[in-house]
Design an enzyme around this catalytic site. Sequence first.
Site, PDB file in Angstrom:
ATOM      1  N   GLU A  44      82.464  95.673 101.283  1.00  0.00           N
ATOM      2  CA  GLU A  44      81.909  95.983 102.597  1.00  0.00           C
ATOM      3  C   GLU A  44      81.592  94.644 103.256  1.00  0.00           C
ATOM      4  OE1 GLU A  44      78.307  98.343 102.687  1.00  0.00           O
ATOM      5  OE2 GLU A  44      78.270  98.256 104.889  1.00  0.00           O
ATOM      6  N   ARG A 270      78.273  96.701  86.146  1.00  0.00           N
ATOM      7  CA  ARG A 270      78.230  95.556  87.048  1.00  0.00           C
ATOM      8  C   ARG A 270      77.708  94.326  86.306  1.00  0.00           C
ATOM      9  NH1 ARG A 270      76.098  97.023  91.896  1.00  0.00           N
ATOM     10  NH2 ARG A 270      75.385  94.956  92.450  1.00  0.00           N
ATOM     11  N   LYS A 280      73.288  92.072  97.713  1.00  0.00           N
ATOM     12  CA  LYS A 280      73.544  91.512  99.040  1.00  0.00           C
ATOM     13  C   LYS A 280      72.316  91.619  99.929  1.00  0.00           C
ATOM     14  CE  LYS A 280      77.802  93.316  99.646  1.00  0.00           C
ATOM     15  NZ  LYS A 280      79.019  93.714 100.362  1.00  0.00           N
TER      16      LYS A 280
HETATM   17  P1  ATP Z   1      75.131  96.061  97.410  1.00  0.00           P
HETATM   18  O1  ATP Z   1      74.662  94.713  96.922  1.00  0.00           O
HETATM   19  O2  ATP Z   1      74.588  96.389  98.735  1.00  0.00           O
HETATM   20  O3  ATP Z   1      75.041  97.143  96.381  1.00  0.00           O
HETATM   21  P2  ATP Z   1      77.840  95.692  96.752  1.00  0.00           P
HETATM   22  O4  ATP Z   1      77.588  94.366  96.109  1.00  0.00           O
HETATM   23  O5  ATP Z   1      78.119  96.877  95.936  1.00  0.00           O
HETATM   24  O6  ATP Z   1      76.658  95.968  97.729  1.00  0.00           O
HETATM   25  P3  ATP Z   1      80.434  95.973  97.979  1.00  0.00           P
HETATM   26  O7  ATP Z   1      80.988  95.167  99.092  1.00  0.00           O
HETATM   27  O8  ATP Z   1      80.398  97.432  98.137  1.00  0.00           O
HETATM   28  O9  ATP Z   1      78.987  95.420  97.791  1.00  0.00           O
HETATM   29  O10 ATP Z   1      81.179  95.594  96.644  1.00  0.00           O
HETATM   30  C1  ATP Z   1      82.570  95.581  96.537  1.00  0.00           C
HETATM   31  C2  ATP Z   1      82.979  95.880  95.126  1.00  0.00           C
HETATM   32  O11 ATP Z   1      82.405  94.945  94.232  1.00  0.00           O
HETATM   33  C3  ATP Z   1      82.515  97.249  94.695  1.00  0.00           C
HETATM   34  O12 ATP Z   1      83.591  97.895  94.047  1.00  0.00           O
HETATM   35  C4  ATP Z   1      81.394  96.986  93.764  1.00  0.00           C
HETATM   36  O13 ATP Z   1      81.309  97.977  92.784  1.00  0.00           O
HETATM   37  C5  ATP Z   1      81.772  95.623  93.172  1.00  0.00           C
HETATM   38  N1  ATP Z   1      80.571  94.901  92.764  1.00  0.00           N
HETATM   39  C6  ATP Z   1      79.483  94.636  93.510  1.00  0.00           C
HETATM   40  N2  ATP Z   1      78.540  94.003  92.804  1.00  0.00           N
HETATM   41  C7  ATP Z   1      79.043  93.838  91.559  1.00  0.00           C
HETATM   42  C8  ATP Z   1      78.559  93.254  90.348  1.00  0.00           C
HETATM   43  N3  ATP Z   1      77.345  92.707  90.280  1.00  0.00           N
HETATM   44  N4  ATP Z   1      79.351  93.283  89.264  1.00  0.00           N
HETATM   45  C9  ATP Z   1      80.577  93.834  89.323  1.00  0.00           C
HETATM   46  N5  ATP Z   1      81.100  94.394  90.418  1.00  0.00           N
HETATM   47  C10 ATP Z   1      80.354  94.412  91.526  1.00  0.00           C
END
Ligand code: ATP
Length: 570
Positions: A44, A270, A280
Site C-alpha cells: 500500500e 511477518r 508503517k
Molecule cells: P501496516 O504496517 O500498516 O500493517 P503493512 O506493512 O502490512 O502495513 P503493506 O503495504 O500492506 O503494509 O505490506 C505489503 C506486503 O508486505 C504485505 O503482503 C504484507 O503482508 C507484507 N509485510 C508487511 N510487513 C511485513 C513484515 N514485517 N514481515 C513480512 N512481510 C511484511
Amino acid sequence: MAQDDKSSGETITAEAARDFIRDIVKTDLDAGRIKQVVTRFPPEPNGYLHIGHAKAICLNFGIAEEFGGRCHLRFDDTNPAKEEQEYIDAIERDVRWLGFDWGKHLYHASDYFERLYGWAEDLIRAGKAYVDDQTQDEMRASRGTLTEGGQNSPFRGRGVEENLDLFRRMRAGEFPNGARVLRAKVDMSSGNINLRDPVLYRILNAPHPRTGTQWKIYPSYDFAHGQSDAIEGITHSVCTLEFEDHRPLYDWFIANLDVPSKPHQYEFARLNLTYTVLSKRVLTELVRGGHVTGWDDPRMPTLAGLRRRGVPPEAIRDFIKRIGVAKANSTVDAGQFEFSVREALNKTALRRMAVLRPLKVVIENYPEGQVEELDAVNHPDDPAAGVRKIKFSRELYIEQDDFMENPPKKFFRLSPGTEVRLRYAYFITCREMVKNAKGEVTELRCTYDPATKGGNALDGRKVKATMHWVSAAHSIAADVRLYNPLFNKPDPSGTENFAAVLNTNSLEVLGGARLEPVLSEAKVEQPVQFERQGYFCRDRESTSNRLVFIRTIGLRDTWAKDQAKEKAAG
Ligand code: ATP
Ligand code: MG
C-alpha cells in the site's frame, strides 16, 4: 535478476524447496495444478518499505525466480486519504535496489476499479450485498464481539433495485463522506468477525494519485485484494499471518463472483526485529514528529534508510535467506541482521585509515618537512584490489582512545614510555605528553625507529599493538555520524508510547575526524572500512567544503555488550 514470462516446461530452475510456501508451490507445479507460478508483492503506498517488506519481496520474487514463474508489483492503492505519489516512487526504487525486477508486470488495484465496481453490482443483483445507512458507531455497536454474534442491520433487507439505485448514487457523489457503505450480505452471526457483512465500498471524496477525481467511492482492501489476484492470474497470494482470518472472506468473494481465475491465499509469519519497529504507522509518526530527519534517516529500518546507511542489498537478501519463512510469529535478534551486514561489507569494503577523535603526535626525531610514501593494502583478502600510497610525516594524528596516561594492566596501546606499531609505517615510542590548562593531554611527543620501516623491526623485536593514524598535514577533515538503535528497548512495539522508548543517544556527531585524503573520492553509499573502527560511507549531505561520513556498523557488536553492562550495573 530480470524475469521473463516463461511458459510451462521451459527451464525451471527451482532449488530444492526450503520452506512450507515453496513446498506448496512445488507440489502444485509437480501435480500439474498450475502451469506456472505467479506471485505478487502488494504494497500500500502509504509509507516507505522497511526490512519487513523485504521479507515479503524476497519471498514473492524469489519464488517466481526459482520456479520459473513471474512476480507482479501491485500497488494496493484503495485509500487515497493516506496514499501519495512520493511513496509509489520510493517503493519502485527500493524494490529495484533490493535486486528485483517486475518487468512489464506493474499493476495497481486502481487499474481494476471499474471491474470491481461491476462485481459489486453483480453481488447486489444476486441479493448478496446491500447499502447500509447506519452510522459508523451504529455499525460498530451491532458488529458483536469475539464471543458474541452481531445484529442484522435494519437496512439488510433492502430490495435489489433500491440498493442498485443508492449504490449508483454513491458512485455519482450524491452523498457526503461516510454517509453510507456497501456491505456484503454474508453472516452476522459468524464466529469470524470478517464475515459479519464486511464493508465493500466507502464514500470518500478525495483525489486519487492515479484516478484523480473520477471516483467518490473506494473499495475496501478485502474487496479489492483477492479479485485483483484473480484478474492477474496470481496462483499463490502470499501474505502475513494477520490476514489468516480474512481468508474465508477472500474465498467467499472468489466463490461468489465471476472471476477469471481462482487464486489461493497463504500466510507466513511477518518479520519482527529487536530494537526495531516495523509498523508503517509508527514509522510515519517518527517522520512527522521530527524524531528522525525523514524516511531515509540512516536510523530508520526502511530500505531507503538502510541504503543511505551503507547497507548493501545483498546483506538484506542474505539475512532474509538465513531467517527463513515460518508459520509462527517470532522476533529475530537485530544482531542476526548485523551479522549479514558485516559479512557482506567485509567482502567488498576497501580498507582506509581514518581517525575519528584525533590526538596529535609529533615525531621528534623525524626531519621537519620530510614526507614519505608508504604502501597500504586496499583489501587483505583481495590482492586484485591493490595497494595505495599513504603519506607519513613528522606530525600525525592517532585515536584519543589509543593513548592512556595511566593504563590498566592489559592496555597494550600507547602510554608514556611504551612502543607501538603505526600500521604500514614505523614503531613509535611515547616520550612526553603536552597538556592544556585543564590537564588534558593535547599532544604526544614521540620518537620513531627508522629500522622498523613498513612496520617490522630489523632486530625482530615485537610490539603488542598496531594502530591506525593519518598524517596531520595530508589528512582531510570530516564530520562522522555514529548511529545507535533508535529504541532503547528490545521490544519497542510492545510499548504504547513509543516516544518514551526512543534512544536519546541514537546519533552522535564527531565534528573533527581526520581521514586519509583518498576518501575525498569516496562515493555516496559506497561502503569503506575505516580500519579498527567499522564500516562507513559518504553521506549525500557532504558539501565541497565538508565531507560527511556515516557509520554503517562497527566491526564488532559492542553496542549490545554496553547495553548488557549498563543493565547489570543498575
Ligand atoms: P501496516 O504496517 O500498516 O500493517 P503493512 O506493512 O502490512 O502495513 P503493506 O503495504 O500492506 O503494509 O505490506 C505489503 C506486503 O508486505 C504485505 O503482503 C504484507 O503482508 C507484507 N509485510 C508487511 N510487513 C511485513 C513484515 N514485517 N514481515 C513480512 N512481510 C511484511
Ligand atoms: Mg498491510
